[in-house]
Motif scaffolding. Structure first.
Motif, PDB file in Angstrom:
ATOM      1  N   LEU A  39       0.852  -1.185   0.000  1.00 56.62           N
ATOM      2  CA  LEU A  39       0.000   0.000   0.000  1.00 56.62           C
ATOM      3  C   LEU A  39       0.888   1.235   0.000  1.00 56.62           C
ATOM      4  CD1 LEU A  39      -2.604  -1.174   2.655  1.00 56.62           C
ATOM      5  CD2 LEU A  39      -2.866  -1.159   0.164  1.00 56.62           C
ATOM      6  N   THR A  40       0.777   2.030  -1.040  1.00 56.59           N
ATOM      7  CA  THR A  40       1.612   3.221  -1.167  1.00 56.59           C
ATOM      8  C   THR A  40       0.792   4.474  -0.892  1.00 56.59           C
ATOM      9  OG1 THR A  40       1.173   3.367  -3.533  1.00 56.59           O
ATOM     10  CG2 THR A  40       3.131   2.122  -2.852  1.00 56.59           C
ATOM     11  N   GLY A  41       1.503   5.566  -0.659  1.00 55.61           N
ATOM     12  CA  GLY A  41       0.825   6.836  -0.408  1.00 55.61           C
ATOM     13  C   GLY A  41      -0.080   6.729   0.804  1.00 55.61           C
ATOM     14  N   ARG A  42      -1.276   7.263   0.669  1.00 58.02           N
ATOM     15  CA  ARG A  42      -2.253   7.239   1.766  1.00 58.02           C
ATOM     16  C   ARG A  42      -3.211   6.052   1.669  1.00 58.02           C
ATOM     17  NH1 ARG A  42      -0.060  10.193   5.590  1.00 58.02           N
ATOM     18  NH2 ARG A  42       0.507  12.255   4.870  1.00 58.02           N
ATOM     19  N   ALA A  43      -2.907   5.086   0.823  1.00 57.34           N
ATOM     20  CA  ALA A  43      -3.786   3.923   0.657  1.00 57.34           C
ATOM     21  C   ALA A  43      -3.974   3.178   1.970  1.00 57.34           C
ATOM     22  CB  ALA A  43      -3.237   2.984  -0.412  1.00 57.34           C
ATOM     23  N   ALA A  44      -2.930   3.069   2.778  1.00 54.55           N
ATOM     24  CA  ALA A  44      -3.044   2.360   4.057  1.00 54.55           C
ATOM     25  C   ALA A  44      -4.020   3.068   4.984  1.00 54.55           C
ATOM     26  CB  ALA A  44      -1.677   2.236   4.719  1.00 54.55           C
ATOM     27  N   VAL A  45      -4.032   4.391   4.951  1.00 55.80           N
ATOM     28  CA  VAL A  45      -4.953   5.162   5.789  1.00 55.80           C
ATOM     29  C   VAL A  45      -6.388   4.880   5.360  1.00 55.80           C
ATOM     30  CG1 VAL A  45      -5.645   7.477   6.508  1.00 55.80           C
ATOM     31  CG2 VAL A  45      -3.227   6.945   6.205  1.00 55.80           C
ATOM     32  N   VAL A  46      -6.625   4.831   4.064  1.00 54.32           N
ATOM     33  CA  VAL A  46      -7.965   4.553   3.544  1.00 54.32           C
ATOM     34  C   VAL A  46      -8.392   3.141   3.923  1.00 54.32           C
ATOM     35  CG1 VAL A  46      -9.381   4.373   1.477  1.00 54.32           C
ATOM     36  CG2 VAL A  46      -7.669   6.181   1.638  1.00 54.32           C
ATOM     37  N   VAL A  47      -7.531   2.167   3.693  1.00 58.70           N
ATOM     38  CA  VAL A  47      -7.862   0.770   3.980  1.00 58.70           C
ATOM     39  C   VAL A  47      -8.091   0.569   5.479  1.00 58.70           C
ATOM     40  CG1 VAL A  47      -6.979  -1.602   3.925  1.00 58.70           C
ATOM     41  CG2 VAL A  47      -6.762  -0.132   1.912  1.00 58.70           C
ATOM     42  N   GLU A  48      -7.342   1.257   6.301  1.00 63.05           N
ATOM     43  CA  GLU A  48      -7.506   1.150   7.751  1.00 63.05           C
ATOM     44  C   GLU A  48      -8.929   1.520   8.181  1.00 63.05           C
ATOM     45  OE1 GLU A  48      -5.768   3.349  11.756  1.00 63.05           O
ATOM     46  OE2 GLU A  48      -4.641   3.444   9.897  1.00 63.05           O
ATOM     47  N   LEU A  49      -9.542   2.458   7.479  1.00 64.82           N
ATOM     48  CA  LEU A  49     -10.899   2.893   7.814  1.00 64.82           C
ATOM     49  C   LEU A  49     -11.975   1.928   7.314  1.00 64.82           C
ATOM     50  CD1 LEU A  49     -10.508   6.722   7.130  1.00 64.82           C
ATOM     51  CD2 LEU A  49     -10.529   5.544   9.357  1.00 64.82           C
ATOM     52  N   CYS A  50     -11.584   0.959   6.518  1.00 61.62           N
ATOM     53  CA  CYS A  50     -12.534  -0.032   5.985  1.00 61.62           C
ATOM     54  C   CYS A  50     -12.703  -1.160   6.993  1.00 61.62           C
ATOM     55  CB  CYS A  50     -12.039  -0.569   4.643  1.00 61.62           C
ATOM     56  SG  CYS A  50     -11.961   0.683   3.360  1.00 61.62           S
ATOM     57  N   ASP A  51     -13.425  -0.854   8.057  1.00 64.36           N
ATOM     58  CA  ASP A  51     -13.595  -1.812   9.142  1.00 64.36           C
ATOM     59  C   ASP A  51     -14.992  -2.420   9.203  1.00 64.36           C
ATOM     60  OD1 ASP A  51     -15.093   0.326  10.015  1.00 64.36           O
ATOM     61  OD2 ASP A  51     -13.855   0.740  11.778  1.00 64.36           O
ATOM     62  N   GLY A  52     -15.822  -2.126   8.203  1.00 63.76           N
ATOM     63  CA  GLY A  52     -17.163  -2.683   8.170  1.00 63.76           C
ATOM     64  C   GLY A  52     -18.181  -1.912   8.986  1.00 63.76           C
ATOM     65  N   THR A  53     -17.750  -0.850   9.657  1.00 63.79           N
ATOM     66  CA  THR A  53     -18.681  -0.041  10.447  1.00 63.79           C
ATOM     67  C   THR A  53     -18.969   1.307   9.810  1.00 63.79           C
ATOM     68  OG1 THR A  53     -16.976   1.006  11.821  1.00 63.79           O
ATOM     69  CG2 THR A  53     -17.863  -1.115  12.580  1.00 63.79           C
ATOM     70  N   ARG A  54     -18.079   1.755   8.915  1.00 64.79           N
ATOM     71  CA  ARG A  54     -18.231   3.061   8.281  1.00 64.79           C
ATOM     72  C   ARG A  54     -18.729   2.900   6.848  1.00 64.79           C
ATOM     73  NH1 ARG A  54     -13.151   3.193  10.847  1.00 64.79           N
ATOM     74  NH2 ARG A  54     -12.900   4.882  12.350  1.00 64.79           N
ATOM     75  N   THR A  55     -19.601   3.795   6.436  1.00 60.01           N
ATOM     76  CA  THR A  55     -19.994   3.845   5.034  1.00 60.01           C
ATOM     77  C   THR A  55     -18.890   4.548   4.255  1.00 60.01           C
ATOM     78  OG1 THR A  55     -21.078   5.984   5.263  1.00 60.01           O
ATOM     79  CG2 THR A  55     -22.451   4.001   5.620  1.00 60.01           C
ATOM     80  N   VAL A  56     -18.983   4.475   2.945  1.00 61.19           N
ATOM     81  CA  VAL A  56     -18.019   5.187   2.102  1.00 61.19           C
ATOM     82  C   VAL A  56     -18.083   6.676   2.408  1.00 61.19           C
ATOM     83  CG1 VAL A  56     -17.389   5.772  -0.274  1.00 61.19           C
ATOM     84  CG2 VAL A  56     -18.053   3.429   0.301  1.00 61.19           C
ATOM     85  N   ARG A  57     -19.280   7.210   2.575  1.00 57.87           N
ATOM     86  CA  ARG A  57     -19.428   8.637   2.899  1.00 57.87           C
ATOM     87  C   ARG A  57     -18.724   8.973   4.205  1.00 57.87           C
ATOM     88  NH1 ARG A  57     -18.760  12.681   0.924  1.00 57.87           N
ATOM     89  NH2 ARG A  57     -19.846  11.784  -0.837  1.00 57.87           N
ATOM     90  N   ALA A  58     -18.844   8.122   5.224  1.00 54.60           N
ATOM     91  CA  ALA A  58     -18.178   8.364   6.504  1.00 54.60           C
ATOM     92  C   ALA A  58     -16.655   8.299   6.354  1.00 54.60           C
ATOM     93  CB  ALA A  58     -18.652   7.364   7.547  1.00 54.60           C
ATOM     94  N   ILE A  59     -16.178   7.392   5.526  1.00 53.23           N
ATOM     95  CA  ILE A  59     -14.734   7.302   5.271  1.00 53.23           C
ATOM     96  C   ILE A  59     -14.249   8.573   4.589  1.00 53.23           C
ATOM     97  CG2 ILE A  59     -12.972   6.085   3.915  1.00 53.23           C
ATOM     98  CD1 ILE A  59     -14.613   3.486   4.463  1.00 53.23           C
TER      99      ILE A  59
END
Length: 90
Positions: A39-59
């Motif tokens: 994961l390069t750039g800020r991709a890790a930050v985005v993926v970290e927020l993909c925890d199944g509790t947040r919608t795309v809008r919340a992310i």
């Protein structure tokens, strides 16, 4: 509006995928069966927020708060859609 935004999708890593931090290389990884994705750039930050509790809008809202002025509203939903198409997100 992308389908991921319209359907209330709450992205989460697929069960066979593990997110890890490689301390030796100081980089974040997605460990898949027989494959590793760096994961390069800020991709890790985005993926970290993909925890199944947040919608795309919340992310998007969370990232917009962390990175003011960054084009997260236009860049993040297509990125998440691409990860879903790859089968990495459910």
């Amino acid at each position: 509006m992308k389908a991921s935004q319209a359907d209330g999708w709450q992205p989460a890593l697929a069960p066979v995928i593990v997110r890890r931090h490689d301390r030796a290389r100081e980089t974040d990884l997605l460990v898949l069966p027989e494959r590793v994705v760096v994961l390069t750039g800020r991709a890790a930050v985005v993926v970290e927020l993909c925890d199944g509790t947040r919608t795309v809008r919340a992310i998007v809202d969370e990232l917009a708060g962390r990175f003011p002025g960054a084009p997260v509203a236009t860049d993040v939903p297509p990125f998440l859609d691409r990860l879903r198409q790859e089968g990495w997100l459910q």
